[in-house]
Design a protein around this motif. Sequence first.
Motif, mmCIF file in Angstrom:
data_model
loop_
_atom_site.group_PDB
_atom_site.id
_atom_site.type_symbol
_atom_site.label_atom_id
_atom_site.label_comp_id
_atom_site.label_asym_id
_atom_site.label_seq_id
_atom_site.Cartn_x
_atom_site.Cartn_y
_atom_site.Cartn_z
ATOM 1 N N SER A 1 55.531 78.113 -37.510
ATOM 2 C CA SER A 1 54.933 79.379 -37.077
ATOM 3 C C SER A 1 53.948 79.200 -35.929
ATOM 4 C CB SER A 1 54.244 80.082 -38.250
ATOM 5 O OG SER A 1 53.039 79.436 -38.608
ATOM 6 N N LEU A 2 53.538 77.969 -35.665
ATOM 7 C CA LEU A 2 52.627 77.721 -34.546
ATOM 8 C C LEU A 2 53.301 77.946 -33.194
ATOM 9 C CD1 LEU A 2 50.735 74.508 -35.692
ATOM 10 C CD2 LEU A 2 49.896 76.865 -35.689
ATOM 11 N N CYS A 3 54.613 77.824 -33.153
ATOM 12 C CA CYS A 3 55.320 78.039 -31.891
ATOM 13 C C CYS A 3 55.161 79.502 -31.486
ATOM 14 C CB CYS A 3 56.795 77.690 -32.032
ATOM 15 S SG CYS A 3 57.741 78.047 -30.530
ATOM 16 N N ASP A 4 54.638 79.723 -30.282
ATOM 17 C CA ASP A 4 54.399 81.093 -29.822
ATOM 18 C C ASP A 4 55.620 81.722 -29.166
ATOM 19 O OD1 ASP A 4 54.501 80.055 -27.190
ATOM 20 O OD2 ASP A 4 52.340 79.812 -27.120
ATOM 21 N N GLY A 5 56.679 80.935 -28.955
ATOM 22 C CA GLY A 5 57.887 81.472 -28.336
ATOM 23 C C GLY A 5 57.776 81.627 -26.833
ATOM 24 N N CYS A 6 56.904 80.849 -26.204
ATOM 25 C CA CYS A 6 56.782 80.951 -24.745
ATOM 26 C C CYS A 6 58.004 80.370 -24.053
ATOM 27 C CB CYS A 6 55.505 80.285 -24.246
ATOM 28 S SG CYS A 6 55.545 78.474 -24.204
ATOM 29 N N GLY A 7 58.636 79.360 -24.656
ATOM 30 C CA GLY A 7 59.825 78.741 -24.092
ATOM 31 C C GLY A 7 59.554 77.715 -23.009
ATOM 32 N N LYS A 8 58.301 77.515 -22.633
ATOM 33 C CA LYS A 8 57.998 76.612 -21.515
ATOM 34 C C LYS A 8 58.315 75.152 -21.822
ATOM 35 C CE LYS A 8 53.846 78.363 -20.919
ATOM 36 N NZ LYS A 8 52.507 78.666 -20.373
ATOM 37 N N CYS A 9 58.292 74.771 -23.083
ATOM 38 C CA CYS A 9 58.627 73.385 -23.414
ATOM 39 C C CYS A 9 60.115 73.120 -23.210
ATOM 40 C CB CYS A 9 58.198 73.037 -24.835
ATOM 41 S SG CYS A 9 58.982 74.011 -26.107
ATOM 42 N N CYS A 10 60.907 74.174 -23.099
ATOM 43 C CA CYS A 10 62.353 74.045 -22.921
ATOM 44 C C CYS A 10 62.778 74.135 -21.462
ATOM 45 C CB CYS A 10 63.070 75.111 -23.744
ATOM 46 S SG CYS A 10 62.759 74.955 -25.509
ATOM 47 N N LEU A 11 61.827 74.062 -20.559
ATOM 48 C CA LEU A 11 62.144 74.047 -19.133
ATOM 49 C C LEU A 11 62.300 72.606 -18.669
ATOM 50 C CD1 LEU A 11 59.662 76.703 -17.705
ATOM 51 C CD2 LEU A 11 62.081 76.993 -18.289
ATOM 52 N N HIS A 12 63.216 72.409 -17.744
ATOM 53 C CA HIS A 12 63.393 71.078 -17.169
ATOM 54 C C HIS A 12 62.217 70.763 -16.252
ATOM 55 C CE1 HIS A 12 67.481 70.221 -18.540
ATOM 56 N NE2 HIS A 12 67.653 71.527 -18.478
#
Length: 146
Positions: free
Chosen positions: A23-34
């Motif tokens: 639940s700590l994941c805020d869903g920004c998605g930035k960690c999934c960027l190359h």
Amino acid sequence: MTGDKPFWETKRLDEMTRAEWESLCDGCGKCCLHKLEDEETGELMATNVACRLLDRRTGLCKDYKHRRTFVPECVRLTPRVLREIDWLPSTCAYRLLDEGQPLPDWHPLVSGDPESVHKAGVSVRGWTVSEDEAGDLEHHLVDRQL
């Protein structure tokens, strides 16, 4: 909650349940960027290219449970791994809490609104492309803080 404080203010990361951790994941998605690494300096440079499994509207993985089957290099974040990587976004809740900092007001756990990360403009929504469409990463460098 313990007393009047939420779990993220009373527990260390390694004390959290799996559900609390996730639940700590805020869903920004930035960690999934190359990211690209400068071979001479080691500096990481941001791109606007997202992993093929990232839903760029929600900021969440389209197949989180099986992601490593399709993207073997995807990192399974744990408290131990967290301290070994240097590319997590500066706004990442895992990173912030590990550094003893509070969650920002726009974090969904604080705001109660899963859209708050997008409304605050700190997610990948609206400015990224899928790796399936991108081509050379060098053409997708962005001047954004991750």
